[in-house]
Design a protein around this motif. Structure first.
Motif, PDB file in Angstrom:
ATOM      1  N   SER A  15      31.158  34.452  85.112  1.00 13.49           N
ATOM      2  CA  SER A  15      31.223  33.893  83.759  1.00 13.49           C
ATOM      3  C   SER A  15      29.854  34.028  83.125  1.00 13.49           C
ATOM      4  O   SER A  15      28.852  33.636  83.719  1.00 13.49           O
ATOM      5  N   LYS A  16      29.816  34.562  81.920  1.00 18.04           N
ATOM      6  CA  LYS A  16      28.527  34.797  81.276  1.00 18.04           C
ATOM      7  C   LYS A  16      28.146  33.708  80.278  1.00 18.04           C
ATOM      8  O   LYS A  16      27.015  33.679  79.794  1.00 18.04           O
ATOM      9  N   ASN A  17      29.087  32.801  79.948  1.00 14.60           N
ATOM     10  CA  ASN A  17      28.759  31.694  79.046  1.00 14.60           C
ATOM     11  C   ASN A  17      29.673  30.508  79.356  1.00 14.60           C
ATOM     12  O   ASN A  17      30.592  30.604  80.175  1.00 14.60           O
ATOM     13  N   ALA A  18      29.400  29.374  78.688  1.00 14.54           N
ATOM     14  CA  ALA A  18      30.137  28.145  78.979  1.00 14.54           C
ATOM     15  C   ALA A  18      31.620  28.271  78.659  1.00 14.54           C
ATOM     16  O   ALA A  18      32.464  27.696  79.347  1.00 14.54           O
ATOM     17  N   ARG A  19      31.948  29.019  77.617  1.00 12.54           N
ATOM     18  CA  ARG A  19      33.358  29.167  77.246  1.00 12.54           C
ATOM     19  C   ARG A  19      34.135  29.866  78.354  1.00 12.54           C
ATOM     20  O   ARG A  19      35.244  29.451  78.705  1.00 12.54           O
ATOM     21  N   GLU A  20      33.567  30.902  78.921  1.00 13.00           N
ATOM     22  CA  GLU A  20      34.229  31.594  80.025  1.00 13.00           C
ATOM     23  C   GLU A  20      34.248  30.725  81.277  1.00 13.00           C
ATOM     24  O   GLU A  20      35.225  30.720  82.032  1.00 13.00           O
ATOM     25  N   LEU A  21      33.173  29.971  81.484  1.00 14.81           N
ATOM     26  CA  LEU A  21      33.053  29.159  82.691  1.00 14.81           C
ATOM     27  C   LEU A  21      34.101  28.062  82.748  1.00 14.81           C
ATOM     28  O   LEU A  21      34.719  27.821  83.789  1.00 14.81           O
ATOM     29  N   PHE A  22      34.325  27.386  81.615  1.00 15.71           N
ATOM     30  CA  PHE A  22      35.217  26.232  81.603  1.00 15.71           C
ATOM     31  C   PHE A  22      36.584  26.505  80.986  1.00 15.71           C
ATOM     32  O   PHE A  22      37.411  25.607  80.882  1.00 15.71           O
ATOM     33  N   GLY A  23      36.833  27.728  80.546  1.00 18.42           N
ATOM     34  CA  GLY A  23      38.172  28.071  80.084  1.00 18.42           C
ATOM     35  C   GLY A  23      38.449  27.800  78.624  1.00 18.42           C
ATOM     36  O   GLY A  23      39.596  27.508  78.264  1.00 18.42           O
ATOM     37  N   GLY A  24      37.433  27.891  77.755  1.00 19.40           N
ATOM     38  CA  GLY A  24      37.653  27.714  76.324  1.00 19.40           C
ATOM     39  C   GLY A  24      38.244  28.967  75.703  1.00 19.40           C
ATOM     40  O   GLY A  24      38.528  29.939  76.410  1.00 19.40           O
ATOM     41  N   PRO A  25      38.478  28.977  74.386  1.00 17.13           N
ATOM     42  CA  PRO A  25      38.165  27.903  73.429  1.00 17.13           C
ATOM     43  C   PRO A  25      39.159  26.746  73.506  1.00 17.13           C
ATOM     44  O   PRO A  25      40.244  26.883  74.064  1.00 17.13           O
ATOM     45  N   TYR A  26      38.758  25.608  72.912  1.00 13.36           N
ATOM     46  CA  TYR A  26      39.582  24.406  72.965  1.00 13.36           C
ATOM     47  C   TYR A  26      40.104  23.991  71.591  1.00 13.36           C
ATOM     48  O   TYR A  26      40.987  23.136  71.508  1.00 13.36           O
ATOM     49  N   PHE A  27      39.558  24.591  70.528  1.00 12.86           N
ATOM     50  CA  PHE A  27      39.949  24.215  69.177  1.00 12.86           C
ATOM     51  C   PHE A  27      40.275  25.471  68.376  1.00 12.86           C
ATOM     52  O   PHE A  27      39.695  26.540  68.605  1.00 12.86           O
ATOM     53  N   ASP A  28      41.221  25.327  67.435  1.00 12.03           N
ATOM     54  CA  ASP A  28      41.547  26.467  66.588  1.00 12.03           C
ATOM     55  C   ASP A  28      40.574  26.537  65.411  1.00 12.03           C
ATOM     56  O   ASP A  28      39.615  25.751  65.328  1.00 12.03           O
TER      57      ASP A  28
END
Length: 247
Positions: A161-174
């Protein structure tokens, strides 16, 4: 050094007499004896507990940070990946207070069915207890999602994972700021999380907690400001007007 129970040291000494003693070496010249370090004092002994006191340490003394996707106590700044400063320590302490008072976690919906950390479920519980994040927070998180880690983080065999979004499974908002997993938002309220306090104490405590657990980092009180909160008055009378004056 202290133990939660004063019986720990006498019990340890007795075990050295009746069982195999600790390993040691004696200097043949000075005759000085050095014992091997020992830390196997077993689980906490809650009988006649006398020395268990919460201590606040300097979170700023930490010298290394590693984003661990398996850690179940992530704060909102880490999950959303928009950077953090000392105000994150205030958030962390706000969550820790529940462990001190209730002996439980504030956020209980942080794992998937396999027992692994689930960021979207955690965010859903934050929304239930704190309300939805302001638009500015979502926009900041979206902007920072384009910033990569200095070194990719491995979360599974062969997967980086290269960033937090990839690490935690985002995005979370439209694009409109609507949470994409509303079905995960529980029906919990802040009042439900602190059953050990009576109504008046609960009101004061939640006022204290809201000064720390806010979506916008700059709105969190500093440690010095928190020291002035009525909740830390330790039993002194606090009027409702005093609480409303802090809102």
């Amino acid at each position: 050094m202290t133990f939660e129970n004063k019986k720990a040291i006498p019990r340890f000494i007795q075990e050295q007499v009746t069982r195999l003693p600790m390993h040691y070496k004696t200097d043949p010249i000075t005759n000085h004896t050095t014992y091997q370090s020992y830390h196997g004092f077993g689980a906490m002994d809650v009988e006649d507990v006398g020395n268990v006191l919460p201590r606040i340490t300097d979170f700023g003394s930490a010298w290394q940070f590693v984003v661990d996707p398996e850690t179940k106590s992530q704060n909102e700044a880490v999950v959303l990946g928009y950077g953090w400063d000392f105000s994150t320590d205030i958030w962390n302490f706000g969550v820790l207070v529940w462990n001190i008072i209730e002996g439980t976690e504030l956020f209980t919906q942080v794992e998937d069915t396999n027992g692994r950390y689930d960021a979207k479920s955690h965010l859903a519980e934050m929304i239930a207890l704190l309300g939805p994040p302001p638009k500015g927070v979502i926009e900041r998180a979206d902007h920072m999602s384009q910033v990569d880690f200095p070194t990719p983080i491995r979360i599974e065999a062969g997967k980086l994972s290269k960033n937090a979004r990839e690490l935690f499974g985002g995005p979370y908002f439209d694009e409109e700021g609507k949470f994409l997993h509303e079905e995960l938002i529980p029906s919990r309220k802040p009042e439900d999380t602190i059953p050990s306090l009576d109504d008046s104490e609960r009101e004061i405590f939640l006022s204290f907690a809201r000064d720390m657990l806010t979506w916008i980092p700059s709105e969190r009180k500093t440690a010095r400001e928190l020291m002035e909160h009525p909740f830390l008055n330790f039993g002194g009378h606090v009027s409702k007007d005093a609480l409303e004056g802090r809102s």
